[in-house]
Design a protein around this motif. Structure first.
Motif, PDB file in Angstrom:
ATOM      1  N   SER A 244       0.815  -1.031  -0.002  1.00  0.00           N
ATOM      2  CA  SER A 244      -0.022  -0.035   0.009  1.00  0.00           C
ATOM      3  C   SER A 244       0.858   1.301   0.042  1.00  0.00           C
ATOM      4  N   GLN A 245       0.461   2.191  -0.698  1.00  0.00           N
ATOM      5  CA  GLN A 245       1.121   3.726  -0.876  1.00  0.00           C
ATOM      6  C   GLN A 245       2.483   3.435  -0.979  1.00  0.00           C
ATOM      7  N   ILE A 250       9.515  10.974  -9.187  1.00  0.00           N
ATOM      8  CA  ILE A 250       9.960  11.239 -10.741  1.00  0.00           C
ATOM      9  C   ILE A 250      10.643  12.721 -10.740  1.00  0.00           C
ATOM     10  N   ASP A 251      11.895  12.522 -11.626  1.00  0.00           N
ATOM     11  CA  ASP A 251      12.776  13.703 -11.696  1.00  0.00           C
ATOM     12  C   ASP A 251      12.830  14.739 -10.652  1.00  0.00           C
ATOM     13  N   GLY A 252      12.679  14.468  -9.384  1.00  0.00           N
ATOM     14  CA  GLY A 252      12.849  15.068  -8.417  1.00  0.00           C
ATOM     15  C   GLY A 252      11.392  15.897  -7.987  1.00  0.00           C
ATOM     16  N   ALA A 253      10.296  15.488  -8.557  1.00  0.00           N
ATOM     17  CA  ALA A 253       9.020  16.053  -8.389  1.00  0.00           C
ATOM     18  C   ALA A 253       8.561  15.626  -7.115  1.00  0.00           C
ATOM     19  N   PRO A 254       7.482  16.035  -6.689  1.00  0.00           N
ATOM     20  CA  PRO A 254       6.959  15.508  -5.379  1.00  0.00           C
ATOM     21  C   PRO A 254       6.535  14.091  -5.478  1.00  0.00           C
ATOM     22  N   VAL A 255       6.515  13.380  -4.511  1.00  0.00           N
ATOM     23  CA  VAL A 255       6.233  12.023  -4.608  1.00  0.00           C
ATOM     24  C   VAL A 255       5.030  11.502  -4.831  1.00  0.00           C
ATOM     25  N   TYR A 256       4.878  10.615  -5.556  1.00  0.00           N
ATOM     26  CA  TYR A 256       3.432  10.038  -5.811  1.00  0.00           C
ATOM     27  C   TYR A 256       3.603   8.501  -4.994  1.00  0.00           C
ATOM     28  N   PHE A 257       2.153   8.736  -4.195  1.00  0.00           N
ATOM     29  CA  PHE A 257       2.022   7.421  -3.342  1.00  0.00           C
ATOM     30  C   PHE A 257       0.894   6.501  -4.086  1.00  0.00           C
TER      31      PHE A 257
END
Length: 346
Positions: A244-245, A250-257
């Motif tokens: 889960s989560q 991605i390329d230093g972008a905010p984390v996707y959960f």
């Protein structure tokens, strides 16, 4: 809205006794209508509420109705989850309360007190779950079992598809779950789980204890919604291991959960509730979701989306997972009967 505020809001909307079930006698404002809960009680609801909210608020109103005429009743099982503010897949119309001196299960009307000693009451199901004084708390004037007892009793007496979402949510509350501190969340949840399993071991041989051990071991405080929990149950029942989560950057972008990830196959399972697509932000959320899926596919993930229609029944869950994953993958795994149908596994 927290649990106590929700209860107070329902109290302000509930009309008992004097209306005799007549919708026309209940005051209501613009954009509101009256839902009859039974002869002698009516609830003012907002017309824009989705069906799931009407169902939830109506169940909570029946609990308030029950507590009004029988304040010593202790609310248990899925009704207790509603009082705690935990989403329930199918709360139903009957209020579930504890029966003090019997292990039998009865559906009947509650004993009445005071000015409510005459007239109808909501449908009540009494259960002999053997509550101790420390198993009972009060929320908004309603006696209800603790979260710990809620987890244990749901795990013992309800199908995993019903008990796991409630158990996930309750464990998240108890462990102070946070996606941004997953290690601490899991650590705290494991301590709580160990206490439950120790208690279950002490009750070995009692009804539902074997099933309870399976369910409690499976609970995940990181689950973010009832839909994710049901989907995780279905995938696990088919033998698939998911987390889960899972965080992805991605390329230093905010984390996707990621809601659920089958690491072995790099398959992402996302549950899409209705709320994020409603209102002015609905279109923006769809666009963000499309960008997110594009990013994940570029990283080698396969993404599947599921909706409410995919989790409403056991059959729907099975069909949705089969369509998404395919039999070629599912045939590599054994069906977990202890999750899919505990009665057949016993």
């Amino acid at each position: 809205m927290d649990a106590e505020r929700e209860i107070e809001d329902v109290r302000s909307r509930l009309h008992i006794g004097s209306v005799n079930g007549a919708a026309g006698a209940v005051p209501r404002g613009p954009g509101q209508s009256v839902m009859r809960l039974g002869y002698g009680a009516a609830l003012v609801v907002d017309d824009h509420w989705p069906e799931w909210k009407r169902e939830r608020v109506a169940h909570l109103a029946r609990i308030v109705w029950c507590a009004t005429i029988s304040p010593e009743s202790v609310v248990v099982l899925e009704s207790a989850a509603v009082v705690w503010g935990i989403p329930v897949l199918h709360p139903g119309e009957s209020v579930h309360v504890n029966r003090r001196h019997s292990t039998n299960r009865h559906r009947h009307e509650v004993p009445r007190i005071g000015r409510h000693s005459e007239g109808p009451s909501p449908s009540i199901v009494r259960h002999g779950v053997g509550l101790e004084p420390g198993d009972v708390v009060e929320i908004g004037g309603i006696k209800v079992c603790t979260l710990e007892r809620l987890i244990m009793d749901m795990a013992r007496f309800r199908h995993p598809r019903q008990s796991i979402p409630i158990g996930d949510a309750a464990l998240a509350i108890l462990s102070g779950a946070s996606n941004f501190d997953q290690e601490r969340t899991v650590r705290e949840a494991d301590k709580i789980r160990a206490r439950f399993l120790k208690r279950a071991e002490a009750l070995r041989g009692y009804r539902g204890i074997k099933q309870a051990r399976t369910v409690i071991d499976f609970l995940d405080p990181l689950s973010q919604s009832i839909g994710e929990s049901v989907l995780r149950w279905g995938l696990a029942a088919f033998g698939l291991t998911v987390v889960s989560q899972h965080p992805v950057s991605i390329d230093g972008a905010p984390v996707y959960f990621l809601d659920l990830l089958a690491v072995r196959y790099r398959i992402v399972f996302e549950f899409d509730g209705e709320l994020k697509y409603e209102g002015d932000g609905g279109l923006l959320n769809r666009r963000r979701e499309a960008v997110r899926d594009h990013d994940l596919v570029a990283l080698g993930f396969v993404v599947f989306h599921f909706g409410w229609e995919d989790i409403l029944t056991v059959r729907a869950v099975g069909q949705a997972i089969t369509r998404a994953v395919g039999m070629a993958v599912l045939d590599q795994h054994e069906l977990r009967m202890d999750l899919w149908d505990p009665l057949l596994a016993a």
